[in-house]
Design an enzyme around this catalytic site. Sequence first.
Site, PDB file in Angstrom:
ATOM      1  CB  SER A 141      43.494  51.687  54.589  1.00 18.43           C
ATOM      2  OG  SER A 141      44.742  52.722  54.065  1.00 18.43           O
ATOM      3  CE1 TYR A 154      41.320  51.849  49.101  1.00 17.80           C
ATOM      4  CE2 TYR A 154      42.744  53.527  50.664  1.00 17.80           C
ATOM      5  CZ  TYR A 154      42.308  52.086  50.079  1.00 17.80           C
ATOM      6  OH  TYR A 154      43.160  51.138  50.272  1.00 17.80           O
TER       7      TYR A 154
HETATM    8  P1  NDP Z   1      46.215  44.552  44.621  1.00 16.54           P
HETATM    9  O1  NDP Z   1      45.541  45.337  43.586  1.00 16.54           O
HETATM   10  O2  NDP Z   1      47.553  43.740  44.583  1.00 16.54           O
HETATM   11  O3  NDP Z   1      45.163  43.524  44.913  1.00 16.54           O
HETATM   12  C1  NDP Z   1      43.704  43.503  45.165  1.00 16.54           C
HETATM   13  C2  NDP Z   1      43.177  42.153  45.076  1.00 16.54           C
HETATM   14  O4  NDP Z   1      41.690  42.603  45.118  1.00 16.54           O
HETATM   15  C3  NDP Z   1      43.518  41.485  43.686  1.00 16.54           C
HETATM   16  O5  NDP Z   1      43.678  40.149  44.019  1.00 16.54           O
HETATM   17  C4  NDP Z   1      42.010  41.646  43.032  1.00 16.54           C
HETATM   18  O6  NDP Z   1      41.890  40.590  42.329  1.00 16.54           O
HETATM   19  C5  NDP Z   1      41.060  41.509  44.201  1.00 16.54           C
HETATM   20  N1  NDP Z   1      39.853  42.150  43.855  1.00 16.54           N
HETATM   21  C6  NDP Z   1      39.547  43.527  43.352  1.00 16.54           C
HETATM   22  N2  NDP Z   1      38.224  43.593  42.900  1.00 16.54           N
HETATM   23  C7  NDP Z   1      37.573  42.403  43.381  1.00 16.54           C
HETATM   24  C8  NDP Z   1      36.463  41.749  43.137  1.00 16.54           C
HETATM   25  N3  NDP Z   1      35.194  42.603  42.810  1.00 16.54           N
HETATM   26  N4  NDP Z   1      36.085  40.571  43.694  1.00 16.54           N
HETATM   27  C9  NDP Z   1      36.987  39.933  44.107  1.00 16.54           C
HETATM   28  N5  NDP Z   1      38.516  40.399  44.189  1.00 16.54           N
HETATM   29  C10 NDP Z   1      38.605  41.360  43.712  1.00 16.54           C
HETATM   30  O7  NDP Z   1      46.230  45.430  46.068  1.00 16.54           O
HETATM   31  P2  NDP Z   1      46.646  45.275  47.437  1.00 16.54           P
HETATM   32  O8  NDP Z   1      47.226  43.993  47.883  1.00 16.54           O
HETATM   33  O9  NDP Z   1      47.659  46.421  47.759  1.00 16.54           O
HETATM   34  O10 NDP Z   1      45.352  45.177  48.303  1.00 16.54           O
HETATM   35  C11 NDP Z   1      44.600  44.428  49.096  1.00 16.54           C
HETATM   36  C12 NDP Z   1      44.051  45.285  50.204  1.00 16.54           C
HETATM   37  O11 NDP Z   1      45.111  46.097  50.702  1.00 16.54           O
HETATM   38  C13 NDP Z   1      42.863  46.349  49.449  1.00 16.54           C
HETATM   39  O12 NDP Z   1      41.778  46.119  50.424  1.00 16.54           O
HETATM   40  C14 NDP Z   1      43.608  47.653  49.696  1.00 16.54           C
HETATM   41  O13 NDP Z   1      42.800  48.730  50.003  1.00 16.54           O
HETATM   42  C15 NDP Z   1      44.442  47.217  50.896  1.00 16.54           C
HETATM   43  N6  NDP Z   1      45.397  48.170  51.376  1.00 16.54           N
HETATM   44  C16 NDP Z   1      46.451  48.488  50.501  1.00 16.54           C
HETATM   45  C17 NDP Z   1      47.415  49.237  50.853  1.00 16.54           C
HETATM   46  C18 NDP Z   1      48.644  49.285  49.772  1.00 16.54           C
HETATM   47  O14 NDP Z   1      49.505  50.477  49.764  1.00 16.54           O
HETATM   48  N7  NDP Z   1      48.646  48.546  48.772  1.00 16.54           N
HETATM   49  C19 NDP Z   1      47.553  50.192  52.047  1.00 16.54           C
HETATM   50  C20 NDP Z   1      46.465  49.935  52.693  1.00 16.54           C
HETATM   51  C21 NDP Z   1      45.341  49.027  52.387  1.00 16.54           C
HETATM   52  P3  NDP Z   1      40.939  40.372  40.721  1.00 16.54           P
HETATM   53  O15 NDP Z   1      41.114  41.654  40.102  1.00 16.54           O
HETATM   54  O16 NDP Z   1      41.734  39.183  40.126  1.00 16.54           O
HETATM   55  O17 NDP Z   1      39.457  40.061  41.342  1.00 16.54           O
END
Ligand code: NDP
Length: 246
Positions: A141, A154
């Site tokens: 990030s 974070y």
């Molecule tokens: P979302 O909340 O849309 O997606 C997060 C995903 O992570 C979901 O599919 C969720 O699925 C999965 N997840 C969470 N916990 C678990 C777990 N214990 N095991 C398996 N899967 C898990 O967020 P984003 O798409 O934004 O996030 C994706 C990545 O991008 C993250 O690492 C985030 O930190 C990073 N990021 C995002 C930014 C933003 O502004 N959005 C900026 C910079 C980085 P489920 O709940 O079904 O398990």
Amino acid sequence: MKLENRVIMITGASSGIGEATAKKLAANGAKVALMARSEDKLKELKRDIETQGGEAIVASGDVTDKDAFAKAVSATVAAYGKVDGLINNAGLMPLSFVEKLKTDEWEKMVDVNIKGVLNGVSAVLPELKKNKGGDIINISSMAAHRYFPGGAVYCATKSAVKMFSEGLRQELAPKYGINVTSIEPGAVATQLTDTITDEDILEKMEEMMEMETLQSEDIANAIYYSLTQPKHVNINDVYIVPSEQQ
Ligand code: NDP
């Protein structure tokens, strides 16, 4: 390198960046293994991908569970015979000010954002070595570059992911042909902020999201770019932010 017939596992595929990436890679010929906890959403995504002529399997599981990750890798190998790449994308961002001592949330972030990535690497590495190469892409990030309010823990987890990626690259790329990339997005419009419980932070997030943010597809494009370079090219870091973000 083309994506056709390459087998790529994507964690956090049930929404946001992971979902968009699965669609993008499958549309370009990759066979994708979808991992997250929400199996129903993954099944729906698999159907969407197949309707568009792509190939996908559901390999659901929790990334904090080492055995579940190993099972997801085995299911992928059983379906497609190999694994060529892993995108460690699953993550959480329950921001809060440290003095509020939301220690359960700190631990969850460490478990998913850091340990989840380590579990992924340990589960997939034997397969990549067997294939004499592959790709690991870790979603870090902008938070690895700078602190923002409520982000002490974070930002620390995402800095860990960025530095771990660099260590992995130095250890694995020259020796095994396993290229490693850290993707560092600024604000992307996804459900990531849904895990925030600190009301002071929620107010600030609403203000921040008033700008034109990135879309998940913008990050999927960066991942696609990193995966499709010639084998001798390792894209180390992709630091990608909205034009409007300061
Ligand atoms: P979302 O909340 O849309 O997606 C997060 C995903 O992570 C979901 O599919 C969720 O699925 C999965 N997840 C969470 N916990 C678990 C777990 N214990 N095991 C398996 N899967 C898990 O967020 P984003 O798409 O934004 O996030 C994706 C990545 O991008 C993250 O690492 C985030 O930190 C990073 N990021 C995002 C930014 C933003 O502004 N959005 C900026 C910079 C980085 P489920 O709940 O079904 O398990």
